[in-house]
Design a protein around this motif. Sequence first.
Motif, short mmCIF file in Angstrom:
data_model
loop_
_atom_site.label_atom_id
_atom_site.label_comp_id
_atom_site.label_asym_id
_atom_site.label_seq_id
_atom_site.Cartn_x
_atom_site.Cartn_y
_atom_site.Cartn_z
N ARG A 207 40.38 35.63 35.64
CA ARG A 207 39.44 35.92 36.73
C ARG A 207 39.59 34.90 37.86
O ARG A 207 39.45 35.24 39.03
CB ARG A 207 38.00 35.93 36.20
N TYR B 151 41.16 36.94 41.19
CA TYR B 151 39.79 37.39 41.49
C TYR B 151 39.78 38.68 42.31
O TYR B 151 38.91 39.52 42.13
CB TYR B 151 39.03 36.29 42.22
N GLY B 152 40.76 38.82 43.20
CA GLY B 152 40.80 40.02 44.03
C GLY B 152 40.99 41.31 43.24
O GLY B 152 40.65 42.41 43.71
N SER C 77 39.34 42.23 40.71
CA SER C 77 38.07 42.70 40.15
C SER C 77 37.54 43.92 40.91
O SER C 77 36.69 44.66 40.39
CB SER C 77 37.03 41.58 40.17
N GLU C 78 38.03 44.15 42.12
CA GLU C 78 37.57 45.29 42.91
C GLU C 78 38.23 46.60 42.47
O GLU C 78 37.81 47.68 42.88
CB GLU C 78 37.86 45.04 44.39
N ILE C 79 39.28 46.50 41.63
CA ILE C 79 39.99 47.70 41.16
C ILE C 79 39.68 47.89 39.68
O ILE C 79 40.02 47.02 38.86
CB ILE C 79 41.51 47.56 41.37
N PRO C 80 39.03 48.97 39.27
CA PRO C 80 38.60 49.16 37.88
C PRO C 80 39.77 49.05 36.89
O PRO C 80 40.81 49.70 37.07
CB PRO C 80 38.02 50.58 37.87
N SER D 171 46.12 38.67 45.89
CA SER D 171 45.28 39.63 45.16
C SER D 171 44.22 40.26 46.05
O SER D 171 43.66 41.31 45.72
CB SER D 171 44.61 38.94 43.96
N PHE D 172 43.94 39.64 47.20
CA PHE D 172 42.97 40.20 48.15
C PHE D 172 43.63 41.14 49.15
O PHE D 172 42.93 41.79 49.93
CB PHE D 172 42.25 39.07 48.90
N GLU E 241 47.31 46.75 47.59
CA GLU E 241 47.97 46.87 46.28
C GLU E 241 49.49 46.86 46.47
O GLU E 241 50.03 47.49 47.37
CB GLU E 241 47.54 48.17 45.59
#
Length: 528
Positions: free
Chosen positions: A115, A119-120, A122-125, A259-260, A263
């Motif tokens: 995490r 961290y970025g 976490s917005e994608i399930p 990661s922010f 994709e």
Amino acid sequence: MREKTEIARATGIMGIATALSRVFGLVRDVVVARLFGAGFGADAFFMAFTIPNLLRRFFAEGSLTAAFVPTFSRVHHEQGADEGRRVANICLTLLLLVMTGVTLCGLLASPWIVRLIGYGFSEIPGKLELTNFLNRLMFPYIFFVSLLALITGVLNVLGHYFWPAVSPVLLNLAMIASAVLLAGSFDAPVTALAIGVLVGGFLQLVIQFPVARRYGLRFRPDFHFRHPAVRRVVRLMLPGLAGVAIYQINIVVTRLLASFLAEGSVSYLYFGQRLFEFPQGIFVVSLAQAVLPAMSRQVAIGDQSGFKESLRYALVLICLVTLPAAAGLVLCSVPVYSLFFMRGAFSYNDVLQSALVLAAYAPGLLFAGVSRVVVPSFYAMHDTRTPVWVSFYTLLVNAALGLLLMRFYQHVGLALALTLSSVFNCFVLLFLLRRKLGPLGLKHVLRSMLRIVPGTLLMAVFAYAVLYNGQWQVPGSFWPKLLRLGTAVIGGSGIFYAVCLFMRVPEVSQLAGFIRRKTRWKREVRKG
């Protein structure tokens, strides 16, 4: 002269072995790109592999090798082979205990670590959960490669380079086989790659045992951790750990920032970095490994002039390889990704984005190469603190530039930030080394570099003319593309070599003379 010969021989052996490994690494990346593309699963795998790979360099290739090799070399040459073997057994016992603890802690702390660096996601399930699962699966890899690094250091000091350098081939083969054979067996197909990493790490270690036995090395647990040589290794290693940690944090920061972004950004950076590391791994890393034992011997006997001469020789070799290689990476970036990667799940847009990253990384090849040689100079003198502080400030430069440039250039800006921070790192290290040793005689290196530049420019003009009209956006057409790319590479290399001979670059002239002597000797043997 003997040290130059030994450095050249060791670099050549490790370069050949590493080239073989890099070729299989390229095949591995082609398979990964074809099966998994540059999206959800690939991003999760590359992010997860960041952690064990970071620790590999943290505990193994960086600080451990830098602290152990000079110490073991001194004990082996001053106190004899038996005492050297004893020190190796004590260090191996200590490392085995430490890495067991590190591996267990890593498995338990994986969710928090993942995490933190991704961290970025976490917005994608499901993306963060997959990354955590893959990280736990691969984490024991660090245990195997850390033991491998220590055995490699022993074998290098004893004059054996080939098998330790070629062992990554087994990692690549294991990953290729797992991806091809097992990908369809899992709900998340990329799991097969993680299994390949684990199996490959184990095989890399096991293959060294017969070689070690041939050199009289028998592992026997030895808990005399207060041995003076072992305490010296630990004392040198602690600041080295900080230095390597800071360097690796650079990579983690880059991946975290990526990661922010959109994709695929993590994957583009990975694929760009992989081809950037191709020439770096074949020659630069091999040269750095080869020069450390030689410089350690010269420091041990107080030969400062020989030390400086070895440094200058290594720097000229770095320039001779990295200048044309950097130009080649920029010109060949789109052709290489189009030829080898553009099929299956890897689109032409993925080709362009990866190529842009590679072009941003490429100019840093020279500066990263110089740093790779200069840092062992400090280590050989048992100074591991100076590179730590330089790495710390380099981290700050990289983070600041990354935050600034990603706003305008996305993932390409992150690659460019790493290149600019490599420039900063290189010049600060050279400045501090000169202040420590006095004049280094770098005018000789600069003169050699100026003689290399014309060959690089003519090579680049030829390669551009050959590659410019290629239909690289069209899928397939493997053989026509390969012919065009091969013509550019082989023809450009020939032009570079001929111009360097004309400009009388000493190292190229020495190579040409060596080849002529070998050819003449073989003809005489046949006649006789």
